[in-house]
Motif scaffolding. Structure first.
Motif, short mmCIF file in Angstrom:
data_model
loop_
_atom_site.label_atom_id
_atom_site.label_comp_id
_atom_site.label_asym_id
_atom_site.label_seq_id
_atom_site.Cartn_x
_atom_site.Cartn_y
_atom_site.Cartn_z
N PRO A 292 0.83 -1.21 0.00
CA PRO A 292 0.00 0.00 0.00
C PRO A 292 0.86 1.26 0.00
O PRO A 292 1.95 1.29 0.59
CB PRO A 292 -0.80 -0.12 1.30
N LEU A 293 0.38 2.30 -0.66
CA LEU A 293 1.10 3.57 -0.71
C LEU A 293 1.32 4.13 0.70
O LEU A 293 2.42 4.61 1.02
CB LEU A 293 0.32 4.58 -1.56
N TRP A 294 0.29 4.09 1.55
CA TRP A 294 0.42 4.59 2.93
C TRP A 294 1.57 3.89 3.64
O TRP A 294 2.39 4.53 4.30
CB TRP A 294 -0.90 4.35 3.68
N THR A 295 1.66 2.59 3.47
CA THR A 295 2.70 1.80 4.13
C THR A 295 4.08 2.15 3.61
O THR A 295 5.02 2.38 4.39
CB THR A 295 2.43 0.30 3.90
N GLU A 296 4.23 2.23 2.30
CA GLU A 296 5.55 2.50 1.73
C GLU A 296 6.06 3.89 2.09
O GLU A 296 7.24 4.06 2.40
CB GLU A 296 5.51 2.35 0.20
N VAL A 297 5.17 4.89 2.08
CA VAL A 297 5.62 6.25 2.41
C VAL A 297 6.14 6.31 3.85
O VAL A 297 7.21 6.88 4.12
CB VAL A 297 4.49 7.26 2.20
N LEU A 298 5.44 5.71 4.79
CA LEU A 298 5.90 5.74 6.18
C LEU A 298 7.21 4.97 6.34
O LEU A 298 8.10 5.39 7.10
CB LEU A 298 4.83 5.17 7.11
N ILE A 308 5.19 4.09 13.56
CA ILE A 308 3.74 4.18 13.38
C ILE A 308 3.26 3.05 12.47
O ILE A 308 2.25 2.40 12.74
CB ILE A 308 3.35 5.55 12.80
N LYS A 309 4.00 2.82 11.39
CA LYS A 309 3.66 1.72 10.49
C LYS A 309 3.71 0.39 11.23
O LYS A 309 2.83 -0.47 11.10
CB LYS A 309 4.60 1.73 9.29
#
Length: 328
Positions: A292-298, A308-309
């Protein structure tokens, strides 16, 4: 059409979100069209410009990681962002302006988001880790599905009417070839739902500065808008890659001062994110889903953001939902 109502709760939620997205698509393309606009694909016209948002009212920078290797990696990410280097990178941004990416704070979204946030991003009003616990959501795929629901938004700009952006991680299930436009060159490119704010036509971001009236939004060369017909010619006749374009219907809108309040309330983590990460294909990779984009950015931001991830993936977010040691 008969829809099988699955007993698996996770599938029920994903079906609900899919139906909401389809409703948005129908509103944009199946209902009587509004009057022609320069932003409408297939018109041969330009998508226009936007004002820039420039403010230093972002969150306070996170504490530097204590681990030496983590500090070295974070420093390397900062240098790549400053130089506009290619590749995969993301860093915290203390300034808020066009081109900055907003990453959802799960402590806000998973503890039961305020009604305004829930409606703006098409989220169930009772979205939380507790909701997923009743669905048996303990697997990696279940948490990835949840991470895909957490919005990641590219800011476009701000003017007297407020601020606009595009949600980067909401696929509609439609392709450009499914729409009532000339799709040559882009037939199999996915269409994303940029938000719930009404807008005429479809938007695009890409990496081609030669497109007339394309506006640069990131320092490493991500552009917004431009002439759609010229973009088709670029792909068909000059060898440009259609995968370096990303298409959206509608957009996310904030009233004047609304986004600033959300930043102050720590609803978002502002970040600079490379164009390669933003444009990466996140469809299925063989038998498994892409990260997921959210996961990769963090992960790329590192430090406290990586923690946080990990809280979501390893501890199932118990700290945010107040469920203690209960299984979620």
């Amino acid at each position: 059409m008969v829809v099988q109502w699955h007993t698996n709760g996770q599938q029920r939620l994903l079906l609900l979100l899919s139906l909401l997205l389809l409703a948005r698509i129908a509103h944009a393309f199946l209902l009587p069209a509004p009057s022609p606009s320069p932003s409408r694909l297939g018109s041969g016209e330009d998508q226009g410009d936007f004002d820039t948002l420039d403010s230093d009212d972002g969150n306070d920078p996170p504490a530097a990681p204590s681990d030496m290797l983590a500090r070295i990696m974070q420093g390397a990410q900062q240098r790549r962002a400053s130089s506009g280097e290619g590749g995969d990178w993301a860093v915290y941004s203390s300034a808020l302006r066009g081109g900055v990416v907003l990453v959802a704070n799960p402590a806000v979204f998973l503890a039961g988001p305020p009604a305004g946030l829930a409606s703006r991003f098409l989220l169930p009003s009772d979205l939380s880790l507790g909701l997923f616990s009743s669905f048996g959501g303990e697997s990696q795929q279940a948490i990835d599905n949840l991470a895909n629901i957490l919005p990641v938004v590219l800011l476009l700009g701000s003017g007297s009417g407020g601020t606009s952006g595009l949600v980067l991680n909401r696929r509609t299930g439609y392709l450009v070839g499914d729409l009532n436009v000339d799709s040559s060159g882009f037939k199999i490119q996915p269409v994303h739902l940029g938000g719930t704010g009404e807008s005429d036509g479809i938007f695009m971001v890409h990496t081609y500065p030669e497109l007339e009236r394309a506006t640069q939004v990131t320092n490493d060369g991500l552009f917004f808008g431009g002439n759609y017909t010229a973009a088709q010619e670029l792909v068909r006749e000059q060898g440009a890659s259609s995968s370096r374009f990303k298409f959206f219907i509608q957009q996310t809108l904030w009233a004047p001062g609304e986004l600033k309040r959300e930043i102050e309330d720590k609803v978002w983590y502002p970040a600079q994110v490379s164009k390669d990460v933003i444009l990466k294909n996140r469809g299925r990779e063989g038998p498994k889903m892409a990260k997921p984009l959210w996961t990769e950015v963090l992960e790329l931001m590192g430090g406290s953001f990586l923690e946080i991830k990990k809280e979501l993936y390893e501890n199932k977010g118990r700290r945010w939902t107040g469920e203690g040691d209960e299984e979620v």
